[in-house]
Design a protein around this motif. Structure first.
Motif, PDB file in Angstrom:
ATOM      1  N   SER A  58       0.876  -1.180   0.000  1.00  0.00           N
ATOM      2  CA  SER A  58       0.000   0.000   0.000  1.00  0.00           C
ATOM      3  C   SER A  58       0.906   1.220   0.000  1.00  0.00           C
ATOM      4  CB  SER A  58      -0.911  -0.012   1.223  1.00  0.00           C
ATOM      5  OG  SER A  58      -1.724   1.143   1.235  1.00  0.00           O
ATOM      6  N   VAL A  59       0.769   2.076  -1.001  1.00  0.00           N
ATOM      7  CA  VAL A  59       1.691   3.196  -1.164  1.00  0.00           C
ATOM      8  C   VAL A  59       0.887   4.432  -1.551  1.00  0.00           C
ATOM      9  CG1 VAL A  59       2.146   2.663  -3.577  1.00  0.00           C
ATOM     10  CG2 VAL A  59       3.846   3.925  -2.277  1.00  0.00           C
ATOM     11  N   GLU A  60       1.395   5.578  -1.173  1.00  0.00           N
ATOM     12  CA  GLU A  60       0.730   6.845  -1.486  1.00  0.00           C
ATOM     13  C   GLU A  60       1.098   7.274  -2.893  1.00  0.00           C
ATOM     14  OE1 GLU A  60       0.857  11.392   0.229  1.00  0.00           O
ATOM     15  OE2 GLU A  60       1.064   9.714   1.619  1.00  0.00           O
ATOM     16  N   ALA A  61       0.169   7.820  -3.625  1.00  0.00           N
ATOM     17  CA  ALA A  61       0.407   8.257  -5.003  1.00  0.00           C
ATOM     18  C   ALA A  61       1.530   9.281  -5.028  1.00  0.00           C
ATOM     19  CB  ALA A  61      -0.864   8.851  -5.590  1.00  0.00           C
ATOM     20  N   GLY A  62       2.429   9.131  -6.010  1.00  0.00           N
ATOM     21  CA  GLY A  62       3.557  10.031  -6.159  1.00  0.00           C
ATOM     22  C   GLY A  62       4.809   9.538  -5.491  1.00  0.00           C
ATOM     23  N   LYS A  63       4.714   8.492  -4.665  1.00  0.00           N
ATOM     24  CA  LYS A  63       5.890   7.934  -4.010  1.00  0.00           C
ATOM     25  C   LYS A  63       6.352   6.689  -4.749  1.00  0.00           C
ATOM     26  CE  LYS A  63       4.864   9.806   0.564  1.00  0.00           C
ATOM     27  NZ  LYS A  63       4.729   9.499   2.011  1.00  0.00           N
ATOM     28  N   ASP A  64       7.513   6.180  -4.321  1.00  0.00           N
ATOM     29  CA  ASP A  64       8.087   4.990  -4.944  1.00  0.00           C
ATOM     30  C   ASP A  64       7.629   3.742  -4.201  1.00  0.00           C
ATOM     31  OD1 ASP A  64       9.337   6.756  -6.534  1.00  0.00           O
ATOM     32  OD2 ASP A  64      11.305   6.606  -5.567  1.00  0.00           O
ATOM     33  N   ALA A  65       7.557   2.625  -4.950  1.00  0.00           N
ATOM     34  CA  ALA A  65       7.173   1.339  -4.354  1.00  0.00           C
ATOM     35  C   ALA A  65       8.206   0.287  -4.729  1.00  0.00           C
ATOM     36  CB  ALA A  65       5.786   0.907  -4.831  1.00  0.00           C
ATOM     37  N   VAL A  66       8.502  -0.605  -3.784  1.00  0.00           N
ATOM     38  CA  VAL A  66       9.472  -1.683  -4.002  1.00  0.00           C
ATOM     39  C   VAL A  66       8.828  -2.993  -3.570  1.00  0.00           C
ATOM     40  CG1 VAL A  66      11.746  -2.582  -3.484  1.00  0.00           C
ATOM     41  CG2 VAL A  66      11.395  -0.121  -3.595  1.00  0.00           C
ATOM     42  N   VAL A  67       8.905  -3.984  -4.454  1.00  0.00           N
ATOM     43  CA  VAL A  67       8.369  -5.321  -4.155  1.00  0.00           C
ATOM     44  C   VAL A  67       9.543  -6.293  -4.180  1.00  0.00           C
ATOM     45  CG1 VAL A  67       6.761  -7.116  -4.823  1.00  0.00           C
ATOM     46  CG2 VAL A  67       6.181  -4.723  -5.202  1.00  0.00           C
ATOM     47  N   VAL A  68       9.693  -7.106  -3.118  1.00  0.00           N
ATOM     48  CA  VAL A  68      10.837  -8.014  -2.973  1.00  0.00           C
ATOM     49  C   VAL A  68      10.328  -9.437  -2.829  1.00  0.00           C
ATOM     50  CG1 VAL A  68      12.908  -8.562  -1.643  1.00  0.00           C
ATOM     51  CG2 VAL A  68      12.162  -6.184  -1.858  1.00  0.00           C
ATOM     52  N   ALA A  69      11.014 -10.374  -3.493  1.00  0.00           N
ATOM     53  CA  ALA A  69      10.715 -11.808  -3.349  1.00  0.00           C
ATOM     54  C   ALA A  69      12.021 -12.575  -3.359  1.00  0.00           C
ATOM     55  CB  ALA A  69       9.797 -12.291  -4.473  1.00  0.00           C
ATOM     56  N   LYS A  70      12.015 -13.759  -2.724  1.00  0.00           N
ATOM     57  CA  LYS A  70      13.196 -14.621  -2.686  1.00  0.00           C
ATOM     58  C   LYS A  70      12.836 -15.987  -3.245  1.00  0.00           C
ATOM     59  CE  LYS A  70      15.502 -12.288   1.150  1.00  0.00           C
ATOM     60  NZ  LYS A  70      16.134 -12.454   2.497  1.00  0.00           N
ATOM     61  N   VAL A  71      13.733 -16.515  -4.092  1.00  0.00           N
ATOM     62  CA  VAL A  71      13.509 -17.778  -4.792  1.00  0.00           C
ATOM     63  C   VAL A  71      14.589 -18.760  -4.380  1.00  0.00           C
ATOM     64  CG1 VAL A  71      13.318 -18.897  -7.031  1.00  0.00           C
ATOM     65  CG2 VAL A  71      12.456 -16.572  -6.732  1.00  0.00           C
TER      66      VAL A  71
END
Length: 1139
Positions: A58-71
């Motif tokens: 959940s992120v505020e409009a105009g900001k950056d978002a980062v999604v992390v996953a490990k395999v």
């Protein structure tokens, strides 16, 4: 890759600042690491290849978002390929825009891959469902996550706080003065920027450009709603207004007149057609699926109908659920295909079941599709295959049926079971109860005297039930005096030599059941003294004594209990005998039961061997008594014997058998018959009423089919076991009579008959024919052949001359002889004279032409009776037997010459004679060969560029007419021959278009039916073409010598070629006279090898190598030789094998 930006930092001057900033020493984290306040973070168990799945963001409009996953790299066969998707198929890559960036790192120690998705300055259009896909060779896994974009938060005063800055260079927030003038100056600038930004946001609604392109291609309202729902667009009204403006600006496509619909939907297993129309039917069009070009196949069918281009996808599967595009030059049109899996319906639901502990249970459900996935649940908990090993259940699939099996159900397995599919569900109740044990015989109280035997016996309903015996609550153990037995449903406790301490309460407790059987053992101690009364023993039967003849009948398998009452004092002892053998067994199928006043003989299941005479003898000190009983055991009879089929017909068979050896003690009342086809298991009854005979005719069978039959014997007791099956037999019938029997030929001692096959042969086929004859006035038919003949013709020999004989023919097969075909009238055995006649073939009625060396093989049929005399002559003289071979039969004659020569030409006479009657024929044979060369070829006259050529016919025309001549010319300098005339029939010709200044030779070939002559006739003089009006004056100086030694103008060049591809080596040589050329490989001359082809065209030498291999590598050389010298060119050839 850009690093993730902090969630909040100091905003530059004139920009918006967040309402709340974190402490300065707080670590900067991506927005996704901090879940919303109303959502607590959840921890998922790692499944598949993912050690850590992407979290909800959940992120505020105009900001950056980062999604992390490990395999987990240990679960993958190689390095994985990582793909990010938005929605279902929209792949995010480097082309998605500068806002999207990707990062991937690998920890080699733990073999863990860390992948990151960075979205810079998120907009409202970025919210929605996302998917991460990991592929490595055959392994593939994916997981989904969601990004929620919130509108930007503002404080009560909007951006006012940002503008209240203190002047001065001091870093402290308290230092300096408030810059009101700057605030007033910049307020207008900020408001203008806000209006521009608001107008842009209003225009775009925060939706990425690629989604606008997808929306522009939609045509229906339902499609707009589907796309808006898929990509998380909530302002549907604003989106439609924006689209209405954009639609006006859409320019018409130059390549497409009708594009693909934005989306298509099809049920799995059906086919679908994607249709576009292009403006020019000659434009090339390509189809793509997820960016990969589609090739035509049985799955994908391309059609061109005028300007329409149709892609048909047959038998759609979930793999066809993808994005498709049609490309014409630089223009594209897109669509998405959604493959809808049909719902799996429940055809036959689960049924409630009530079972007992230990029973086998199968819970079955039938669905509408084979291979469908179903989920089993028990009391709301899913049943999986992983847990089936612990829980004693297993799953089974049988086509559309899905079965849950308990081999040995327990009470814990009872409950509410549910089956769920994507198209429905059903449920049923499984009730597991303890199995009730029924007591068939209870334990009875006993009162036993000292030293006697005490027997406690009980009978329960289940043979498998075990149990324990207790005395006064203490388990009883077997010993010398105490025996515990369990036979079938009976449980016994036997105490021998009863003592006072054995008195007490005895209890039998079955294992696993809340049940107990109790009885009391009373010890009786009698000390009364009395004088025993003596009375002779007596057996109480209907008639007693040694002469008694009592008879008892019992059916085999039934139980017999014979209770014989006896009296006497003291109590007599009973003894049973079968024949002369004493019987004393107290247990088993046949046993005795003794009581004081009764002796019982018991047979649990009577058998045939139990039949006989039984004797009971009772004795005591006062005497004895004897009685005899005859036991007769009756049973079903034995099976019939010697069952066989004696004869068969077209659809019937006769079955014969012998009565059974043992009739079961009752007379056999009849028999039952059955039959079946060989290989089948289904027997068909032939009679329902008892059949009393031992011969039966079975009808209504199919001809040519193998059958088996069996018989049952029946008496008053029942039906016997079936007899042995008969050997397989086939209902077949003889053929019908042969047709059209006629006499073909008659001699003094023979008659030749011919006929046609029967019109009905049947399944038995036909083995051949038998011919029989009978003298007129006699009734005895004499066989003319002992073995059947297969062909429809036969010659009967050794017949008396002049006799009148009648003939007949019968067909024979496995079923026997057919009806005979008989001649209507007898035949007189006397030869009929037939005039001789030669039947000359059409091609021999004119001159028969053969070439020298070919075979002569003339077959000439003739007729006449008796056999005529055949004579061959040539020109009135006998034939030369060393060259000509003659073979003559009754109907034709053959003249044969292995290799024809010209001497074999001539007229051959054939004479066929019978007594004074004769017929002759003449055959003209001509053996030809090639003609000789033309004679006396001369150039008679030369004028201008023309020359007159004359010659004479050849001396030898090859025994055939000369059909023409073949004329060639050659320049004296080159002596290369060129055709001038073909098939000319004259002996002269004019050769035109000769070159001025050249001198020409001419040659002429003769031509006949065999072809051109082997050698030509060459002109003795030449034709010199001079210039018109000029007189040739020889030069006074010596003529230049143009002869030169061979010299290579273009040498051979080293080559490297690829194996399997044809290659050529080229060079050029000059020399006069024309040099002789020799090609060599490794200094060995290349001769007649089909792999190499050598050509020489005006001095350009070529060596062609066909499909070279590594063996063809080496040093190649070309040698040119003439009388003045020689020259040599070499090169190296290497052959490379492709990898």
């Amino acid at each position: 890759m850009p690093e993730p930006k902090p969630a909040a930092k100091k905003a530059p001057k004139g920009k918006e600042a967040p309402k709340e900033a974190p402490p300065k020493d707080a670590p900067a984290e991506p927005p996704k690491e901090t879940p919303p306040e109303d959502q607590s973070p959840t921890v998922e168990e790692p499944t598949g290849v993912f050690l850590k799945k992407p979290d909800y963001v959940s992120v505020e409009a105009g900001k950056d978002a980062v999604v992390v996953a490990k395999v987990n790299g240990k679960e993958l066969p190689g390095k994985p390929t990582i793909k990010w998707f938005k929605g279902k198929w929209q792949e995010l890559d480097s082309k998605s825009g500068a806002r999207f960036s990707f990062k991937e790192s690998h920890d080699s120690a733990s073999n863990v891959y860390t992948v990151e998705l960075h979205i810079g300055k998120v907009v409202l259009g970025d919210r929605g469902d996302y998917r991460l896909e990991v592929k490595a060779k055959d392994a593939c896994d994916s997981c989904g996550f969601n990004i929620d974009v919130e509108a930007p938060r503002q404080d009560a005063s909007g951006q006012s706080l940002e503008n209240f800055k203190r002047s001065g260079e001091e870093k402290s927030e308290d230092a300096g003065e408030l810059d009101f003038s700057g605030l007033l100056k910049k307020r207008e600038v900020v408001e203008e920027e806000e209006k521009k930004k608001k107008k842009k946001d209003d225009d775009d609604l925060g939706i990425p450009p690629e989604i606008w392109e997808l929306l522009k291609g939609a045509t229906k309202k339902s499609e707009y709603e589907k796309i808006a729902f898929q990509y998380g667009i909530t302002d549907l009204r604003g989106m439609l207004k924006r689209l209405k403006k954009a639609k006006v600006e859409v320019k018409k496509s130059a390549a497409f007149t009708k594009k693909l619909d934005p989306a298509y939907q099809v049920d799995r297993g059906n086919k679908i057609k994607l249709v576009v129309e292009i403006s020019d039917p000659d434009l090339p069009l390509k189809w793509y699926k997820n960016g990969q070009e589609i090739k035509p196949s049985s799955k994908y069918v391309f059609e061109n109908v005028g300007k329409k281009r149709i892609l048909t996808i047959n038998k759609c599967t979930l793999a066809d659920d993808a994005a498709y595009e049609a490309v014409v030059k630089d223009e594209k049109c897109f669509t998405e295909l959604f493959v809808k899996e049909p719902p799996v319906l429940i055809v036959t639901p689960l049924e409630d079941q009530q079972v007992f502990v230990g029973d086998r249970v199968e819970m079955s459900v039938e669905v509408s599709e084979e291979g469908a996935q179903v989920m089993w649940m028990k009391d709301g908990v899913e049943l999986t295959r992983e847990d089936s090993y612990k829980a004693r259940y297993r799953f089974k699939k049988d086509g559309k049926r899905h079965i849950l099996i308990y081999s040995d159900v327990d009470k814990e397995d009872g409950g509410r079971y549910q089956v769920m599919t994507n198209g429905g569900q059903c449920e049923a109740e499984l009730i597991v109860e303890e199995k009730q044990l029924e007591v068939l015989q209870d334990i009875a109280d006993l009162t036993v005297k000292a030293a006697e035997q005490a027997v406690f016996k009980c009978e329960v309903s289940d043979e498998k039930v075990t149990g324990k015996w207790y005395k006064n609550g203490i388990e009883v153990r077997p010993s010398k005096r105490i025996t515990i037995s369990h036979i079938g449903r009976f449980h016994k406790l036997v105490i021998d030599d009863v003592r006072p301490e054995d008195e007490g309460d005895y209890t039998f407790v079955p294992d696993g059941y809340a049940l107990s059987l109790s009885a009391k053992l009373n010890f009786l101690e009698i000390k009364v003294e009395y004088v025993p009364k003596q009375e002779p023993p007596k057996i109480h039967l209907d008639c007693s004594g040694k002469t008694s003849d009592n008879s008892i009948v019992v059916v085999a398998g039934n139980k017999l209990r014979l209770d014989v009452a006896i009296t006497g004092e003291p109590p007599p002892v009973a003894t049973w005998l079968k024949g002369d053998e004493v019987f004393s067994s107290t247990e088993g199928r046949v046993h005795l039961e003794q009581r004081v006043d009764c002796s019982s003989f018991v047979i649990e299941s009577a058998e045939r061997a139990d039949e006989g005479r039984y004797t009971i003898k009772v004795t005591n000190p006062a005497g004895e008594d004897v009685a005899s009983i005859f036991l007769r055991v009756v049973d079903v009879p034995d099976p019939p014997e010697a069952v066989r089929v004696t004869s068969v017909g077209e659809d019937w068979a006769v079955l014969v058998w012998e009565p059974p050896k043992y009739d079961g003690g009752q007379p056999v009342t009849g028999y039952l018959m059955e039959r079946k086809k060989k290989g089948s298991q289904r027997w068909m009854k032939l009679n329902f009423e008892v059949f009393t005979e031992t011969t039966y005719e079975s009808t209504k069978m199919i001809e040519g089919v193998l059958y088996e039959m069996r018989v049952f014997a029946v008496n008053a007791i029942g039906v016997s076991q079936p007899s042995m099956n008969t050997k397989p037999f086939m209902p077949i019938a003889p053929t019908s009579a042969p047709l059209h029997l006629t006499v073909e030929d008659v001699t003094d001692t023979t008659t030749t008959l011919k006929w046609r096959p029967p019109d009905r042969i049947g399944a038995g086929g036909i083995d051949g024919y038998l011919v029989e004859y009978c003298l007129e006035g006699s009734e005895e038919w004499v066989p003319a052949n002992t073995q059947p003949v297969e062909r429809c013709g036969f010659t009967v020999k050794d017949l008396p001359t002049g006799a009148r004989i009648l003939f007949r023919v019968v067909g024979v097969n496995i079923a026997g002889r057919s009806e005979p075909a008989t001649l209507a009238q007898p035949v007189t055995i006397r030869e009929i004279v037939e005039q001789p006649k030669i039947r000359l073939p059409r091609h021999l009625r004119q001159t028969y032409i053969r070439k020298v060396g070919e075979q002569l093989n003339l077959l000439i049929p003739f007729q006449g009776k008796p056999r005529p005399q055949v004579v061959w002559t040539k020109g009135g003289a006998p034939l030369d037997s060393s060259r000509v071979h003659v073979r003559t039969s009754d109907q034709d004659t053959v003249l044969f010459v292995r290799q024809a020569a010209r001497t074999d030409s001539g007229e051959y006479e054939l004479s066929v004679q019978i007594e004074n009657m004769q017929d002759t024929a003449t055959i003209r044979i001509r053996v030809v060969e090639k003609a000789g060369p033309a004679e006396n070829v001369m150039v008679k006259e030369v004028w201008g560029t023309n020359a007159l050529l004359e010659w004479q016919p050849p001396k030898d025309n090859g025994n055939s007419e000369v059909t023409g001549y073949f004329v060639q010319k050659a320049d004296k300098k080159t002596m290369e021959w060129f055709n001038v005339y073909e098939h000319t029939r004259q002996t002269s010709c004019t050769v035109s278009d000769l070159i001025v200044g050249n001198e020409y030779y001419f040659r002429v070939y003769s031509e006949n039916i065999c072809g051109l002559s082997d050698s030509p006739g060459v002109s003795k003089n030449t034709a010199h073409i001079l210039k018109t009006g000029l007189t040739f004056k020889p030069l006074e100086y010596q003529e230049h010598d143009f002869r030169t030694a061979p010299k290579f103008l273009t040498p051979l060049i080293d080559r490297v070629i690829v194996a399997g591809y044809a290659a050529a080596l080229n060079c050029a040589v000059r020399g006069h006279p024309k040099p002789k050329v020799v090609w060599m490989k490794n200094k060995m001359e290349i001769r007649e090898d089909p792999k190499f082809l050598m050509t020489n065209h005006q001095g350009v030498l070529t060596l062609n190598i066909r499909r070279p291999s590594p063996f063809d590598a080496g040093t190649y050389s070309c040698r040119a030789v003439n009388e003045l010298g020689e020259a040599l060119a070499e090169c190296r050839l290497d052959v490379k094998v492709p990898q």
